[in-house]
Design a protein around this motif. Structure first.
Motif, PDB file in Angstrom:
ATOM      1  N   GLY A  45     -28.130  53.119 -38.007  1.00  0.00           N
ATOM      2  CA  GLY A  45     -26.975  52.568 -38.801  1.00  0.00           C
ATOM      3  C   GLY A  45     -26.822  51.026 -39.510  1.00  0.00           C
ATOM      4  O   GLY A  45     -26.209  51.160 -39.767  1.00  0.00           O
ATOM      5  N   GLY A  46     -28.271  50.717 -39.464  1.00  0.00           N
ATOM      6  CA  GLY A  46     -28.759  49.519 -39.825  1.00  0.00           C
ATOM      7  C   GLY A  46     -29.367  48.534 -40.279  1.00  0.00           C
ATOM      8  O   GLY A  46     -30.252  49.352 -39.366  1.00  0.00           O
ATOM      9  N   PRO A  89     -24.541  46.889 -41.397  1.00  0.00           N
ATOM     10  CA  PRO A  89     -24.057  48.293 -41.285  1.00  0.00           C
ATOM     11  C   PRO A  89     -24.775  48.893 -42.751  1.00  0.00           C
ATOM     12  O   PRO A  89     -24.675  48.033 -44.300  1.00  0.00           O
ATOM     13  N   TYR A 148     -21.768  53.510 -41.466  1.00  0.00           N
ATOM     14  CA  TYR A 148     -21.563  52.618 -39.789  1.00  0.00           C
ATOM     15  C   TYR A 148     -20.805  51.457 -39.930  1.00  0.00           C
ATOM     16  O   TYR A 148     -20.616  50.562 -40.964  1.00  0.00           O
ATOM     17  N   THR A 149     -20.334  51.373 -38.876  1.00  0.00           N
ATOM     18  CA  THR A 149     -20.104  49.979 -38.636  1.00  0.00           C
ATOM     19  C   THR A 149     -20.048  48.752 -37.795  1.00  0.00           C
ATOM     20  O   THR A 149     -21.172  49.894 -36.297  1.00  0.00           O
ATOM     21  N   PHE A 150     -20.674  47.628 -37.839  1.00  0.00           N
ATOM     22  CA  PHE A 150     -21.358  47.103 -36.749  1.00  0.00           C
ATOM     23  C   PHE A 150     -20.429  46.856 -35.068  1.00  0.00           C
ATOM     24  O   PHE A 150     -19.500  47.062 -34.706  1.00  0.00           O
ATOM     25  N   PHE A 152     -24.690  50.542 -33.799  1.00  0.00           N
ATOM     26  CA  PHE A 152     -23.830  50.405 -34.454  1.00  0.00           C
ATOM     27  C   PHE A 152     -23.188  51.802 -34.589  1.00  0.00           C
ATOM     28  O   PHE A 152     -24.192  52.123 -33.876  1.00  0.00           O
TER      29      PHE A 152
END
Length: 199
Positions: free
Chosen positions: A64-65, A85, A89-91, A121
């Motif tokens: 995701g990153g 990311p 996705y989020t970190f 992520f």
């Protein structure tokens, strides 16, 4: 001062972050031993030289990153690593083993050893909600929470007294099929419309 023919022992103690590099007389290395024993037969000027330690910074990006900042750095130098990311996705944080060091995308620290960091992520999550219009006793499946980018299928089963009229989002018809599949990128609010059949 030492008497002619006297043996003496030289010992060098490096500071933290440095490694002993050898004994030098002028530009010539005379020994790498530490301690070093020599016999005095003349006046000599001997220097202990040290090298600053260098460390490898290894980075791993979870699903995701992406990450940047890996490399080789000198002892105690400030190092900045950056996580980016992807859109779905989020970190979730910078980790060394199981220990989270920072939840900031950009993380700066002074390096004092070989270091391996992992950027983790988490997938973004969105909900699908459906309301019924025309009837209230239809069977609806597919509502719930999904990871961003997932393929979602909602299905409507009308009661015997109604026909299905379509799936609507923000007043716009998006499908006339009982089963409607779409990729989810945000929270989705659908209206399942039905027409009551009169006999």
């Amino acid at each position: 001062q030492f008497s002619y023919g006297t043996s003496t022992q030289l010992k060098a103690t490096p500071n933290v972050g440095y490694t002993f590099a050898g004994w030098y007389e002028g530009s010539s290395k005379i020994s790498g031993d530490n301690p070093y024993t020599l016999t005095v037969i003349k006046d000599r000027a001997i220097t202990a030289k040290f090298n600053i330690n260098k460390y490898t910074l290894s980075l791993t990006a979870g699903t995701g990153g992406n990450v940047s900042g890996a490399g080789i750095y000198e002892h105690n130098k400030p190092v900045t690593v950056i996580a980016t990311p992807t859109s779905d996705y989020t970190f979730a944080g910078w980790y060394e083993g199981s220990t989270m060091l920072s939840n900031n995308l950009s993380y700066t620290f002074n390096i004092t050893k070989n270091t391996s960091l992992t950027a983790k992520f988490d997938p973004k999550k969105f909900t699908v909600q459906v309301i019924q219009a025309g009837v209230s006793n239809a069977t609806i499946t597919g509502q719930g929470t999904y990871n961003s980018g997932s393929s979602v299928t909602v299905k409507a089963t009308p009661p015997t007294e109604a026909d299905f009229a379509g799936w609507y989002e923000n007043g716009t018809k998006v499908s006339g099929n009982l089963s409607y599949t779409f990729p989810i990128k945000n929270n989705v609010y659908l209206e399942a419309r039905f027409n009551v059949v009169y006999y």
